[in-house]
Design an enzyme around this catalytic site. Structure first.
Site, PDB file in Angstrom:
ATOM      1  CB  CYS A  47      -0.987  -0.023   1.140  1.00 25.95           C
ATOM      2  SG  CYS A  47      -1.682   1.599   1.551  1.00 25.95           S
ATOM      3  CB  SER A  49       0.136   3.885   4.401  1.00 26.36           C
ATOM      4  OG  SER A  49      -0.891   4.385   3.738  1.00 26.36           O
ATOM      5  CG  HIS A  52       3.195   7.818   1.879  1.00 29.32           C
ATOM      6  ND1 HIS A  52       1.869   8.107   2.263  1.00 29.32           N
ATOM      7  CD2 HIS A  52       3.376   8.320   0.984  1.00 29.32           C
ATOM      8  CE1 HIS A  52       1.314   8.652   0.964  1.00 29.32           C
ATOM      9  NE2 HIS A  52       2.244   8.751   0.346  1.00 29.32           N
ATOM     10  CG  HIS A  68      -1.001  -1.121   6.339  1.00 25.08           C
ATOM     11  ND1 HIS A  68       0.222  -0.743   5.560  1.00 25.08           N
ATOM     12  CD2 HIS A  68      -2.118  -0.876   5.843  1.00 25.08           C
ATOM     13  CE1 HIS A  68      -0.230   0.057   4.682  1.00 25.08           C
ATOM     14  NE2 HIS A  68      -1.650   0.083   4.710  1.00 25.08           N
ATOM     15  CB  CYS A 175      -5.364  -1.350   3.861  1.00 25.08           C
ATOM     16  SG  CYS A 175      -5.144   0.410   3.611  1.00 25.08           S
TER      17      CYS A 175
HETATM   18  N1  COD Z   1      -6.099  15.591 -10.984  1.00 26.66           N
HETATM   19  C1  COD Z   1      -6.793  14.302 -11.361  1.00 26.66           C
HETATM   20  N2  COD Z   1      -6.114  13.093 -10.909  1.00 26.66           N
HETATM   21  C2  COD Z   1      -4.924  12.994 -10.703  1.00 26.66           C
HETATM   22  C3  COD Z   1      -4.319  14.138 -10.372  1.00 26.66           C
HETATM   23  C4  COD Z   1      -4.972  15.275 -10.500  1.00 26.66           C
HETATM   24  N3  COD Z   1      -4.577  16.619 -10.123  1.00 26.66           N
HETATM   25  N4  COD Z   1      -3.028  13.934  -9.741  1.00 26.66           N
HETATM   26  C5  COD Z   1      -2.895  12.644  -9.820  1.00 26.66           C
HETATM   27  N5  COD Z   1      -4.118  11.965 -10.331  1.00 26.66           N
HETATM   28  C6  COD Z   1      -4.394  10.778 -10.104  1.00 26.66           C
HETATM   29  C7  COD Z   1      -3.251   9.655 -10.756  1.00 26.66           C
HETATM   30  O1  COD Z   1      -3.040   9.845 -12.316  1.00 26.66           O
HETATM   31  C8  COD Z   1      -3.843   8.351 -10.175  1.00 26.66           C
HETATM   32  O2  COD Z   1      -4.468   7.499 -11.013  1.00 26.66           O
HETATM   33  C9  COD Z   1      -4.395   8.695  -9.109  1.00 26.66           C
HETATM   34  O3  COD Z   1      -4.627  10.111  -9.157  1.00 26.66           O
HETATM   35  C10 COD Z   1      -3.977   8.359  -7.687  1.00 26.66           C
HETATM   36  O4  COD Z   1      -3.678   6.963  -7.725  1.00 26.66           O
HETATM   37  P1  COD Z   1      -2.801   6.225  -6.965  1.00 26.66           P
HETATM   38  O5  COD Z   1      -2.786   4.939  -7.533  1.00 26.66           O
HETATM   39  O6  COD Z   1      -1.555   7.025  -6.825  1.00 26.66           O
HETATM   40  O7  COD Z   1      -3.335   5.956  -5.472  1.00 26.66           O
HETATM   41  P2  COD Z   1      -4.317   5.124  -4.609  1.00 26.66           P
HETATM   42  O8  COD Z   1      -5.560   4.719  -5.201  1.00 26.66           O
HETATM   43  O9  COD Z   1      -3.467   3.723  -4.200  1.00 26.66           O
HETATM   44  O10 COD Z   1      -4.303   5.864  -3.096  1.00 26.66           O
HETATM   45  C11 COD Z   1      -4.447   6.988  -3.267  1.00 26.66           C
HETATM   46  C12 COD Z   1      -4.663   7.713  -1.858  1.00 26.66           C
HETATM   47  C13 COD Z   1      -4.663   9.095  -2.191  1.00 26.66           C
HETATM   48  C14 COD Z   1      -6.329   7.303  -1.475  1.00 26.66           C
HETATM   49  C15 COD Z   1      -3.655   7.270  -0.852  1.00 26.66           C
HETATM   50  O11 COD Z   1      -3.199   8.574  -0.086  1.00 26.66           O
HETATM   51  C16 COD Z   1      -4.025   6.239   0.208  1.00 26.66           C
HETATM   52  O12 COD Z   1      -3.912   5.311   0.069  1.00 26.66           O
HETATM   53  N6  COD Z   1      -5.071   6.608   1.318  1.00 26.66           N
HETATM   54  C17 COD Z   1      -5.664   5.909   2.108  1.00 26.66           C
HETATM   55  C18 COD Z   1      -5.840   6.777   3.441  1.00 26.66           C
HETATM   56  C19 COD Z   1      -5.758   5.934   4.682  1.00 26.66           C
HETATM   57  O13 COD Z   1      -6.857   5.577   5.051  1.00 26.66           O
HETATM   58  N7  COD Z   1      -4.561   5.330   5.027  1.00 26.66           N
HETATM   59  C20 COD Z   1      -4.370   4.672   6.112  1.00 26.66           C
HETATM   60  C21 COD Z   1      -3.703   3.486   5.945  1.00 26.66           C
HETATM   61  S1  COD Z   1      -3.345   3.072   4.541  1.00 26.66           S
HETATM   62 ZN    ZN Z   2      -2.891   0.945   3.516  1.00 28.96          ZN
END
Ligand code: COD
Ligand code: ZN
Ligand code: ZN
Length: 375
Positions: A47, A49, A52, A68, A175
């Site tokens: 994931c 995180s 990060h 996790h 998650c």
């Molecule tokens: N406009 C539109 N789309 C965009 C932009 C923009 N300006 N910038 C990026 N994007 C797109 C990207 O092309 C991509 O497709 C998407 O946004 C982001 O996707 P990923 O693959 O990078 O991310 P994810 O879906 O795996 O996860 C993103 C979260 C932002 C949700 C991430 O922070 C997360 O995992 N949050 C979970 C929060 C949480 O509960 N955490 C606790 C334990 S993990």
């Molecule tokens: Zn997670």
């Protein structure tokens, strides 16, 4: 021969320093103490995180065993454990449910006061670690530490699931899937026939779409700057997809035009302040609900006109899709087994655990949605 009560020597991916690859090491995993559970890991997702911590944007005490989002089988339990027994299939819970604190007792609360998400703690709740490597104690990570063949967790951070469930898939319920799906069905409470906009079509965004669809939304508009994300979004339920770069006006204006003045529900699943504001702005005044799912950059604020809320929009957010973990995870697994949703579209890569660094490279390059590591 039973391993119960004995130290287990096994392989783990240890992160010794930020911005460095994981090192596969032999570690010693101590037996579970009272109210603890030792789990043999079967599958774990990678994931964002976790990354990060590697990149340094989420500080955690090092060295650490990350991971996790996983599923495994109980190997042994400590004294006083009643909710699971050796042989049970389980999912570790990074967002635990102690059942006793103020938040756990509140019907809507889901971020247990024992959670270490806001206050990093590299141990189990008794303040000690069960991992050692090269004679040194190794830190635990958010009650889980699943990048290891065996882990020990507090009983509040593990739950039994259906014995028939495929662990290499349902690990995602630990998650990513639940975070997105719950944001739609539990945090926003998407309604039948509604119009939704989902900003960000990564694995979590796709799970939001599945939640909107399950809740009966009739229009689900995906928004992403990468058009390669559109096909899969449509496969899981988006009715149309748009790229903000194809328009010469703000995306919120485009969405308002597409939805006769504003969408019913919007979701920010990217983790950017500008798109959080766009998501709020594109929802209908008087009743539109906008949900923040993406994690924002550290200690930054959004300038926002309070009139947006005064005129009736609702702005929300939630961890783990707003679900109480111990109560909800077994039900979500049951829903998966009943084919209410599929996890296959989220799983793009499966690798043996030892190839963990390759899995992280796939995540960083944007080539994977979810990589599952199998043990
Ligand atoms: N406009 C539109 N789309 C965009 C932009 C923009 N300006 N910038 C990026 N994007 C797109 C990207 O092309 C991509 O497709 C998407 O946004 C982001 O996707 P990923 O693959 O990078 O991310 P994810 O879906 O795996 O996860 C993103 C979260 C932002 C949700 C991430 O922070 C997360 O995992 N949050 C979970 C929060 C949480 O509960 N955490 C606790 C334990 S993990
Ligand atoms: Zn997670
Ligand atoms: Zn609690």
């Amino acid at each position: 021969m039973s391993t119960a009560g004995k130290v287990i020597k096994c392989k783990a991916a240890v992160l010794w320093e930020e911005k460095k690859p994981f090192s596969i090491e032999e570690v010693e995993v101590a037996p579970p103490k009272a109210h603890e559970v030792r789990i043999k890991m079967v599958a774990t997702g990678i994931c964002r995180s976790d990354d990060h911590v590697v990149s340094g944007s989420f500080h955690w005490p090092l060295p650490v065993i990350l991971g996790h989002e996983a599923a495994g089988i109980v190997e042994s339990v400590g004294e006083g454990v009643t909710s699971v027994k050796p042989g049970d299939k389980v999912i570790p819970l990074f967002n635990p449910q102690c059942g006793k604190c103020k938040v756990c007792k509140h019907p809507e609360g889901n971020v247990c006061l024992k959670s270490s998400l806001q206050q990093p703690q590299g141990t189990l709740i008794d303040g000690t670690s069960r991992f050692t490597c090269r004679g040194k104690p190794i830190n635990h990570f958010i009650h889980t530490s699943t990048f290891c063949q065996y882990t020990v967790v507090d009983e509040m951070a593990v739950v039994k699931i259906d014995a028939a469930s495929p662990l290499e898939k349902v690990c995602l319920i630990g998650c990513g899937f639940t975070t997105g799906y719950g944001s739609a069905v539990k945090v926003a409470k998407v309604t039948q026939g509604s119009t939704c906009a989902v900003f960000g079509l990564g694995g979590v965004g796709l799970s939001v779409i599945m939640g909107c669809k399950a809740a009966g939304a009739s229009r689900i508009i995906g928004v992403d700057i990468n058009k390669n994300k559109f096909a899969k979004a449509k496969e899981v339920g988006a009715t149309e997809c748009i790229n903000p770069q194809d328009y010469n006006k703000p995306i919120e204006e485009v969405l308002k035009e597409l939805s006769d003045g504003g969408v019913d529900f919007s979701f920010e699943v990217i983790g950017r302040l500008d798109t959080m504001l766009s998501a709020l702005l594109c929802c209908q005044n008087s009743y539109g609900v906008s949900v923040i799912v993406g994690v924002p950059p550290d200690s930054q604020n959004i300038p926002m006109n309070p009139m947006l809320l005064l005129t009736g929009r609702i702005w929300k957010g939630g961890i783990f899709g707003g679900f109480k973990s111990k109560d909800s995870v077994p039900k979500l697994v049951a829903d998966f087994m009943a084919k209410k949703f599929s996890l296959d579209p989220l799983i793009t890569n499966v690798l043996p655990f030892e190839k963990i660094n390759e899995g992280f490279e796939l995540l960083r390059s944007g080539k994977s949605i979810r990589t599952i590591l199998t043990f």
